[in-house]
Design an enzyme around this catalytic site. Structure first.
Site, PDB file in Angstrom:
ATOM      1  N   ALA A  71       0.844  -1.189   0.000  1.00  0.00           N
ATOM      2  CA  ALA A  71       0.000   0.000   0.000  1.00  0.00           C
ATOM      3  C   ALA A  71       0.882   1.242   0.000  1.00  0.00           C
ATOM      4  O   ALA A  71       2.075   1.181   0.293  1.00  0.00           O
ATOM      5  CB  ALA A  71      -0.909  -0.012   1.223  1.00  0.00           C
ATOM      6  N   GLU A 112       2.934  -6.257   7.231  1.00  0.00           N
ATOM      7  CA  GLU A 112       2.364  -5.110   7.949  1.00  0.00           C
ATOM      8  C   GLU A 112       2.725  -5.090   9.423  1.00  0.00           C
ATOM      9  O   GLU A 112       2.824  -4.016  10.038  1.00  0.00           O
ATOM     10  CB  GLU A 112       0.838  -5.110   7.793  1.00  0.00           C
ATOM     11  CG  GLU A 112       0.347  -4.667   6.435  1.00  0.00           C
ATOM     12  CD  GLU A 112       0.256  -5.799   5.428  1.00  0.00           C
ATOM     13  OE1 GLU A 112      -0.340  -5.598   4.361  1.00  0.00           O
ATOM     14  OE2 GLU A 112       0.796  -6.900   5.702  1.00  0.00           O
ATOM     15  N   GLY A 158      -0.520  -4.902   0.646  1.00  0.00           N
ATOM     16  CA  GLY A 158      -1.680  -4.713  -0.216  1.00  0.00           C
ATOM     17  C   GLY A 158      -1.505  -5.349  -1.573  1.00  0.00           C
ATOM     18  O   GLY A 158      -2.488  -5.762  -2.213  1.00  0.00           O
ATOM     19  N   GLU A 182      -2.479  -8.874  -1.145  1.00  0.00           N
ATOM     20  CA  GLU A 182      -3.924  -8.913  -0.906  1.00  0.00           C
ATOM     21  C   GLU A 182      -4.695  -8.768  -2.215  1.00  0.00           C
ATOM     22  O   GLU A 182      -5.718  -9.432  -2.418  1.00  0.00           O
ATOM     23  CB  GLU A 182      -4.317  -7.828   0.094  1.00  0.00           C
ATOM     24  CG  GLU A 182      -3.852  -8.162   1.506  1.00  0.00           C
ATOM     25  CD  GLU A 182      -4.167  -7.080   2.523  1.00  0.00           C
ATOM     26  OE1 GLU A 182      -4.756  -7.405   3.566  1.00  0.00           O
ATOM     27  OE2 GLU A 182      -3.825  -5.913   2.262  1.00  0.00           O
TER      28      GLU A 182
END
Length: 692
Positions: A63, A125, A102, A105
């Site tokens: 992210a 994370e 991310g 994901e």
């Protein structure tokens, strides 16, 4: 949006390519671009399958954490992920480089995944004090099972493409991402493989549903070293929700956990540390266009504890290295230690079983300094005295080729004085590794007044290549790390003379989050080393000297500040040490007083902060964050406190000024007087962070 994400059609295959350097982070623009291209591909009747891939050196590597804590920008994560997952046409994620956070994901929302041989896949994370907030804690256990999911999410370390293939995370290893993804998409169509949504497949959860110890044992293993950290336990709890709850309820629990951690002081500190490490790579004062020198051959002089550890660091990174000693006996001893270390690591499972012989083969062990002649970088790691260092560098000047970077692994000594015995001071600098060098991540790069900019940049580049966190520091006694540690250690020593005991002082520091206190550290290093050094310099430290005179040299003698059971490294407080301290104080005419834990913490930790302020004033460190990186990776400062300078800002600089002044007056210790920088910042209502 179309500038960062583009759509191309190859017959019946639509390829969506993200091109957002340097790491294709999932910014709002990238999310919006993927969403737009997905909708176009789904609406195109000629498209039968979709491939999601990336340009540049990596797949989506995470992210965009610069967006954290800011108002959300459209499209929402749920909207973005739903379009991928609910696509009526098969979506293949084609991965190269790293699919992290991310990025993984997003790949998990796709129906199939393929990856190149060198790819890494992970959800790191937790290292930012967070847990995956985009469905990772719910989809990954369904993809690979709870055990591996716990390892990846709670531990935060990525896995290789081979591991991903064997676990079912990816379906194939491909040659190149885009072409391989398209070929796999055609296979999906040819074989009429059904769309697989991980959210609907609980098959890999069945074993843990039947026997929850599968999950709890994995969690216990991964949280064993997570003392003081919140995120690993919160992440584990959320992975457990994948076993216990329906998918949508698990997602809600994940989002609640993510938002709670996002607001936490720990995550703020860990995110600060992440950016501080990145900022430390930005070197000030280099002429525009400076490039590192080309390094093809590396030599390490000295096969002792430090030299051997440095050589291991290169071999661990797959870099061949020449290890040089003055005699065959010393060389064999050093090689034996290196081999035993790797074999022990293999026995623990921390490196592959076949790694030790492969890594040993990368070390070319030779006798004689003339063997540096082909090296582009020479790192000296001999005994820490100026006379010995100068003798070695005079020889290096004679044998090393022109343009070679000559680095000293000194902990304290003047790099410029070392350079003075050469005719090439521009090539000389410090590369201060921390012990054990094959484990510790910090490397202080010491810039001498005559060090050439390209030599400096070369050292930084090499340190990064072998997995270290380089921090460039200026020239002073002890540089940043040891200069700041010394006043804290001196406070610990003074506290003994006032009434504190070793185990009380150590306990205060470990409760704070440090991996160990100064007295356990002293026992591990060997108390006789400092004792002999003091005798050489005509310096006395009555309590420490009395300890050594009693044969208490530390762990190697099974007794030092603590006592140790044979074969054990666990320190046990020893009444004999308390007696020895009492007798020494009586002999010196001193009385013990009760000392609070609060006083110990303030005098030791605030003295570290105070010395950091002096270092910033003098320009020895470029930024407060550089100091914090030194302490995070050199001394194991708890990452959830962000580093001493960041922590000081949270405590409040005016409070620290007041307490330092109080302790300076109470103990008549001028070294505790607040530095002018910290006083000025406090008076202006500013913080150390304002200096960057």
């Amino acid at each position: 949006m179309t500038e960062v994400v583009k759509l191309e059609r190859h017959d019946v295959i639509a390829t969506i390519t993200v091109d957002y350097p340097p790491v294709n982070a999932l910014s709002a623009a990238v999310r919006g671009g993927i969403l737009r291209c997905m909708n176009l591909a789904i609406a195109d009747p000629k498209v039968k399958a979709i491939v999601l891939t990336c340009a540049g050196r990596t797949f989506i590597a995470g992210a965009d954490i610069t967006e954290f804590g800011k108002p959300p920008q459209p499209p929402t994560w749920d909207e973005f992920m739903a379009v991928i997952e609910d696509s009526p046409k098969s979506v293949v994620a084609a991965i190269h480089g790293s699919a992290l956070g991310g990025g993984l994901e997003v790949a998990l929302a796709c129906h199939f995944r393929v990856a190149t041989e060198n790819a890494k896949l992970g959800l790191p994370e937790v290292k930012l004090g967070l847990l995956p907030g985009g469905g990772g804690t719910q989809r990954l256990p369904r993809a690979v099972g709870p055990e591996l999911a716990v390892k990846m999410i709670v531990g935060g370390d990525p896995i290789t493409a081979r591991e991903a293939l064997s676990s079912g995370l990816i379906a194939e290893i491909v040659g190149t991402a885009a072409a391989g993804g398209q070929a796999f998409a055609r296979k999906v169509l040819a074989e009429r493989l059904p769309i697989r949504k991980l959210r609907d497949d609980d098959s890999k959860l069945a074993a843990a549903k039947a026997d929850r110890s599968i999950f709890t044992n994995a969690v216990a293993s991964m949280t064993r070293r997570a003392r003081g950290l919140e995120a690993p336990f919160a992440a584990a709890d959320t992975v457990g929700a994948a076993i216990d709850l329906p998918f949508e309820e698990g997602l809600k629990k994940e989002l609640e956990g993510f938002n709670k951690l996002l607001r936490s002081d720990q995550s703020k500190a860990q995110r600060y540390a992440f950016f501080a490490e990145r900022a430390a790579n930005k070197l000030a004062g280099l002429p525009e266009g400076t490039r590192p020198r080309q390094i093809e051959r590396v030599a390490v002089v000295g096969a002792g504890t430090m030299g051997g550890g440095i050589a291991m660091s290169f071999a661990n990174a797959g870099v061949s290295v020449t290890l040089i000693e003055s005699t065959e006996e010393q060389l064999e001893r050093g090689l034996g230690t290196i081999q035993r270390n790797w074999e022990a690591s293999a026995a623990r499972g921390s490196i592959p079983a076949d790694a030790p012989p492969k890594r040993m083969a990368l070390i070319n062990a030779v006798v004689g300094l003339s063997n540096v002649k082909d090296a582009d970088l020479v790192i000296e790691a001999v005994f820490e005295t100026m006379a010995v260092k100068k003798e070695v560098f005079a020889q290096l000047d004679k044998y090393a080729k022109q343009g070679a970077v000559l680095a000293s692994n000194t902990s304290y000594l003047d790099i410029d004085e070392i350079a003075s015995v050469t005719d090439r001071p521009q090539d000389v600098l410090g590369m201060h590794f921390f012990s054990p060098a094959n484990v510790m991540k910090l490397c202080e790069i010491v810039r001498g007044p005559r060090t050439a900019p390209d030599a400096l940049l070369t050292a930084v580049s090499v340190a990064r290549q072998i997995g270290k966190a380089p921090v460039v520091v200026g020239l002073c006694h002890g540089f940043v790390a040891n200069r700041m540690y010394d006043p804290a250690f001196k406070q610990a020593d003074k506290l003994l003379f006032e009434g504190a005991l070793p185990h009380q002082i150590d306990a205060v520091l470990t409760k704070f989050g440090m991996p160990m206190g100064p007295f356990v550290m002293g026992d591990m290093a060997g108390l006789d080393i400092g004792w002999l050094s003091r005798k050489d310099r005509g310096v006395k430290s009555e309590i420490s000297d009395a300890l050594c005179e009693a044969g208490r040299f530390g762990l190697k003698a099974n007794k030092g500040w603590y006592k140790y059971e044979p074969g054990s490294r666990a320190p046990i407080p020893d009444p004999d040490v308390e007696t020895l301290i009492d007798e020494t104080l009586i002999r010196l005419g001193r009385k013990r007083r009760a000392i609070s834990d609060e006083e110990i913490l303030e005098r030791m930790m605030y003295s570290i902060v105070n010395e950091g302020a002096h270092i910033l004033e003098e320009g020895i460190a470029a930024r407060p964050g550089d100091i914090d990186v030194v302490w995070l990776y050199g001394f194991g400062w708890p990452v959830y406190r962000g580093g001493p300078m960041y922590w000081a800002d949270q405590v409040g600089l005016m409070h620290i000024v007041d307490r330092l002044a109080f302790h300076a007056k109470q103990t008549n210790d001028l070294s505790l007087e607040p530095a002018s920088l910290i006083k000025r910042l406090a008076a202006q209502g500013k913080v150390f962070a304002s200096l960057t």
